[in-house]
Design a protein around this motif. Structure first.
Motif, PDB file in Angstrom:
ATOM      1  N   THR A 139       0.804  -1.218   0.000  1.00 54.45           N
ATOM      2  CA  THR A 139       0.000   0.000   0.000  1.00 54.45           C
ATOM      3  C   THR A 139       0.839   1.271   0.000  1.00 54.45           C
ATOM      4  OG1 THR A 139      -0.154  -0.043   2.423  1.00 54.45           O
ATOM      5  CG2 THR A 139      -1.903  -1.152   1.173  1.00 54.45           C
ATOM      6  N   ALA A 140       2.115   1.167   0.385  1.00 50.43           N
ATOM      7  CA  ALA A 140       2.990   2.341   0.414  1.00 50.43           C
ATOM      8  C   ALA A 140       4.433   1.870   0.298  1.00 50.43           C
ATOM      9  CB  ALA A 140       2.808   3.126   1.710  1.00 50.43           C
ATOM     10  N   PRO A 141       5.308   2.644  -0.382  1.00 50.25           N
ATOM     11  CA  PRO A 141       6.724   2.292  -0.410  1.00 50.25           C
ATOM     12  C   PRO A 141       7.272   2.127   1.003  1.00 50.25           C
ATOM     13  CG  PRO A 141       6.277   4.078  -1.950  1.00 50.25           C
ATOM     14  CD  PRO A 141       5.026   3.880  -1.147  1.00 50.25           C
ATOM     15  N   ILE A 142       8.241   1.257   1.159  1.00 47.59           N
ATOM     16  CA  ILE A 142       8.764   0.973   2.502  1.00 47.59           C
ATOM     17  C   ILE A 142       9.227   2.244   3.194  1.00 47.59           C
ATOM     18  CG2 ILE A 142      10.599  -0.199   3.771  1.00 47.59           C
ATOM     19  CD1 ILE A 142      10.474  -2.451   1.734  1.00 47.59           C
ATOM     20  N   ARG A 143       9.924   3.128   2.467  1.00 45.04           N
ATOM     21  CA  ARG A 143      10.462   4.334   3.099  1.00 45.04           C
ATOM     22  C   ARG A 143       9.354   5.249   3.611  1.00 45.04           C
ATOM     23  NH1 ARG A 143      10.850   4.656  -2.289  1.00 45.04           N
ATOM     24  NH2 ARG A 143      10.057   6.506  -3.370  1.00 45.04           N
ATOM     25  N   ASN A 144       8.137   5.118   3.040  1.00 43.58           N
ATOM     26  CA  ASN A 144       7.007   5.914   3.507  1.00 43.58           C
ATOM     27  C   ASN A 144       6.309   5.293   4.710  1.00 43.58           C
ATOM     28  OD1 ASN A 144       7.260   6.471   0.426  1.00 43.58           O
ATOM     29  ND2 ASN A 144       6.079   8.198   1.205  1.00 43.58           N
ATOM     30  N   GLN A 145       6.693   4.087   5.072  1.00 46.19           N
ATOM     31  CA  GLN A 145       6.067   3.409   6.204  1.00 46.19           C
ATOM     32  C   GLN A 145       6.649   3.846   7.546  1.00 46.19           C
ATOM     33  OE1 GLN A 145       6.219  -0.850   5.441  1.00 46.19           O
ATOM     34  NE2 GLN A 145       5.725  -0.529   3.276  1.00 46.19           N
ATOM     35  N   PHE A 146       7.700   4.681   7.481  1.00 47.11           N
ATOM     36  CA  PHE A 146       8.362   5.170   8.683  1.00 47.11           C
ATOM     37  C   PHE A 146       8.237   6.675   8.776  1.00 47.11           C
ATOM     38  CE2 PHE A 146      10.754   1.341   7.422  1.00 47.11           C
ATOM     39  CZ  PHE A 146      10.739   0.617   8.598  1.00 47.11           C
TER      40      PHE A 146
END
Length: 298
Positions: A139-146
């Motif tokens: 649902t979101a790029p990994i870097r956007n999950q933080f």
């Protein structure tokens, strides 16, 4: 750029995070694949190592003692991360990375972005590794999950190479987002001490079209003769350069072509197993060079 494994294969990276159905893609992209240079049949139906995450991969560095794979992400909006993959079946040979493992992102306490560090020799203590919530980036790029407080980011995390007991990692440049704008950093992560050290800092190159200064370090390889070899992806002239252990940089080659390939970056420096040849490439239209010595320790 990818990188070699201790068992003689190569991990090649997709510098894309396109999804199936976007821009004509038939499959999701953003994975690492293992290539065997000695068994062509093994490469006919490549399988993505999905457990290593789906993001804009650039390079990898494998710890030959533990099998942990360090990965870089060349991305922005927000800036990319440094990851490590702890395989469930370390150092088992070709295909073992497909068995799964843990994926974690780098965090340095009180450092939101590595570009904040501007003094070569600075040592950052207490490196931590934060579990990735959704490695498939459904649902979101990994870097956007933080959030920025969860992890430590870096501007254009590029080359990576294992050597000298740790992982060498390149951050290509930082401008407005850095307290002191610079044109590149080279870091060294020591897993034994959980420290990451700024080994090289490239000052702003105000005349990139003039020979003599470098900017935009990209791919990196540790030289068997001491120091590192760095491919330049800067704003003007493009070089293949070396850096001695004390931080002194020197030119090895320059892209001096006069056609459409002028000012195109060098990529993928790597020495032959017998240490006699340094291979390197110009990205477009895809030139490869074998550079002979004589080489000597520095």
């Amino acid at each position: 750029a990818g990188g070699p494994t201790p068992w003689g294969t190569w991990l090649t990276c997709e510098e894309s995070e396109g999804r199936a159905g976007d821009d004509g893609y038939e499959r999701d992209h953003g994975f690492v694949f293992e290539v065997d240079p000695f068994d062509m049949a093994a490469n006919r139906e490549p399988r993505p190592i999905t457990a290593m995450g789906r993001f804009r991969h650039e390079a990898v560095a494998v710890d030959p003692r533990t099998g942990i794979v360090y990965q870089t992400e060349d991305a922005s909006g927000p800036f990319g991360l440094i990851y490590r993959y702890l395989p469930d079946r370390p150092l088992r040979g070709r295909g073992s990375l497909l068995a799964g493992g843990r994926l974690e992102a780098l965090r340095v306490p009180d450092v939101a972005d590595l570009s904040e560090v501007t003094e070569p020799g600075t040592v950052l203590e207490g490196v931590q590794w934060v579990p990735v919530p959704d490695r498939d980036a459904r649902t979101a790029p990994i870097r956007n999950q933080f959030t920025d407080s969860d992890v430590t980011r870096a501007r254009k995390v590029e080359g990576a190479w294992w050597g000298d007991g740790g992982a060498w990692i390149v951050s290509s440049y930082a401008r407005e987002e850095s307290p002191v704008p610079h044109d590149g950093q080279v870091w060294f992560y020591d897993p034994a001490s959980s420290r990451i050290t700024l080994r090289l800092l490239f000052a702003r190159n105000l005349e990139p079209g003039v020979d003599g200064a470098y900017d935009g370090p990209d791919d990196i390889a540790v030289s068997p003769y001491g120091g590192v070899i760095i491919a330049e992806d800067g704003e003007g002239l493009q070089h293949l350069m070396g850096a001695t252990p004390d931080g002194t940089t020197f030119p090895i080659a320059r892209n001096d072509s006069t056609d459409a390939t002028k000012d195109v970056e060098f990529t993928g420096p790597v020495f032959s197993p017998d240490r006699s040849l340094l291979f390197a490439n110009i990205q477009e239209p895809g030139y490869m060079f074998a550079i002979t010595g004589p080489w000597q320790g520095g």
